[in-house]
Design a protein around this motif. Structure first.
Motif, short mmCIF file in Angstrom:
data_model
loop_
_atom_site.label_atom_id
_atom_site.label_comp_id
_atom_site.label_asym_id
_atom_site.label_seq_id
_atom_site.Cartn_x
_atom_site.Cartn_y
_atom_site.Cartn_z
N SER A 104 -6.67 -18.48 11.13
CA SER A 104 -7.75 -19.38 10.73
C SER A 104 -7.57 -19.91 9.32
O SER A 104 -7.74 -21.10 9.06
CB SER A 104 -9.11 -18.67 10.83
OG SER A 104 -9.38 -18.28 12.15
N MET A 105 -7.21 -19.04 8.40
CA MET A 105 -7.06 -19.46 7.01
C MET A 105 -5.96 -20.50 6.85
O MET A 105 -6.07 -21.44 6.06
CB MET A 105 -6.76 -18.24 6.14
CG MET A 105 -6.57 -18.58 4.66
SD MET A 105 -6.08 -17.13 3.73
CE MET A 105 -5.57 -17.90 2.19
N ALA A 106 -4.89 -20.35 7.62
CA ALA A 106 -3.78 -21.30 7.55
C ALA A 106 -4.22 -22.70 7.96
O ALA A 106 -3.68 -23.70 7.50
CB ALA A 106 -2.63 -20.83 8.42
N VAL A 107 -5.24 -22.77 8.84
CA VAL A 107 -5.77 -24.05 9.29
C VAL A 107 -6.82 -24.58 8.33
O VAL A 107 -6.81 -25.76 7.96
CB VAL A 107 -6.38 -23.91 10.71
CG1 VAL A 107 -7.04 -25.21 11.14
CG2 VAL A 107 -5.31 -23.51 11.71
N LYS A 108 -7.72 -23.71 7.90
CA LYS A 108 -8.88 -24.14 7.13
C LYS A 108 -8.65 -24.20 5.62
O LYS A 108 -9.30 -24.97 4.92
CB LYS A 108 -10.06 -23.22 7.44
CG LYS A 108 -10.50 -23.30 8.91
CD LYS A 108 -11.69 -22.40 9.19
CE LYS A 108 -12.19 -22.55 10.62
NZ LYS A 108 -13.35 -21.70 10.92
N LYS A 109 -7.73 -23.36 5.11
CA LYS A 109 -7.44 -23.34 3.67
C LYS A 109 -5.93 -23.32 3.47
O LYS A 109 -5.37 -22.35 2.95
CB LYS A 109 -8.10 -22.13 3.01
CG LYS A 109 -9.63 -22.16 3.05
CD LYS A 109 -10.22 -20.97 2.32
CE LYS A 109 -11.75 -21.03 2.34
NZ LYS A 109 -12.35 -19.85 1.64
N PRO A 110 -5.27 -24.37 3.90
CA PRO A 110 -3.80 -24.37 3.86
C PRO A 110 -3.21 -24.19 2.47
O PRO A 110 -2.16 -23.56 2.33
CB PRO A 110 -3.43 -25.74 4.46
CG PRO A 110 -4.66 -26.58 4.30
CD PRO A 110 -5.80 -25.65 4.43
N ASP A 111 -3.86 -24.73 1.44
CA ASP A 111 -3.31 -24.59 0.09
C ASP A 111 -3.29 -23.13 -0.35
O ASP A 111 -2.30 -22.65 -0.93
CB ASP A 111 -4.11 -25.43 -0.90
CG ASP A 111 -3.91 -26.93 -0.69
OD1 ASP A 111 -2.93 -27.30 -0.02
OD2 ASP A 111 -4.74 -27.72 -1.19
#
Length: 239
Positions: A104-111
């Motif tokens: 999920s984090m890779a999608v929602k907070k890629p930076d």
């Protein structure tokens, strides 16, 4: 091929879900540390632990249990479920985790995710969950229309080494892994270490994955449902 035994934690118990459905759970052990000790005694040094509570709530509700497994048994643990931010990753690394799985984090907070990959390339594991050919995240409750290639390339550029990929339609179903899917992923991205997850039902499935030379495979329900013995897993494992 590395065989990575799995422990899924829900409300402090060792469970398995069918297709990620929290309403369809089977409880296998009320003592996760005891379960992890079985793997250690069989010769495994590294296991896969998922905090299913965390996957829904975003809070590491079972972290104390995971830390017990690490500190009391000396096992190396990769974990996922509930990782939402860089501070979450730092918390898990500080707790002694050897691998942190994010989807999920890779999608929602890629930076933030790519920053973590850049700083800890050997410890960051992308959780690439596929549902009907689309990427799924948020406890498998949401899907993305972005192409896998466009999604992965910035992470590869940052130093990503390992991807754990699950065909959700086969997870917990004992229907066999999606061999074609893993072959295609390895062909498209040969420099990544691919860990297969979902669908393993017997030793033939493991041998089929060995034949296509995947880096590793997570084994859960097949072991808990006694389709594969611990001795059989240990025989096929290459550390």
């Amino acid at each position: 091929m590395k065989i990575i035994p799995a422990i899924d934690l829900l409300d402090g118990q060792v469970v398995r879900l069918q297709k990620g459905d929290y309403a369809q759970k089977s409880v296998y052990n009320e003592n996760p540390v005891e379960e992890a000790a079985k793997f250690k005694n069989a010769g495994f040094s590294h296991i896969h632990v998922v905090d299913l509570n965390g996957a829904k709530s975003g809070t590491f509700e079972n972290l104390s249990i995971i830390k017990k497994i690490i500190n009391e048994l000396g096992l190396s643990v990769q974990t996922g479920g509930g990782v939402r931010s860089r501070s979450d990753i730092d918390q898990l690394l500080n707790a002694g985790l050897s691998g942190v799985i994010c989807s999920s984090m890779a999608v929602k907070k890629p930076d933030e995710w790519i920053g973590a990959v850049s700083d800890h390339p050997e410890k960051m594991i992308l959780g690439l969950d596929l549902k009907d050919g689309k990427m799924a995240y948020g406890g498998w409750l949401e899907t993305s229309d972005q192409s896998i290639s466009d999604f992965l390339q910035p992470m590869i550029d940052a130093g990503l080494q390992t991807v754990l990929s699950t065909d959700i339609s086969r997870d917990g179903m004992l229907s066999g892994p999606n061999i074609n899917m893993y072959e295609e992923l390895q062909s498209d991205f040969p420099n990544l270490n691919w860990i297969a997850s979902g669908g393993v039902s017997n030793t033939d499935d493991l041998k089929n994955l060995q034949n296509i030379d995947v880096y590793g495979v997570v084994v859960g329900k097949a072991y808990y449902e006694k389709k594969i013995s611990l001795d059989q897993l240990a025989e096929l494992h290459i550390d």
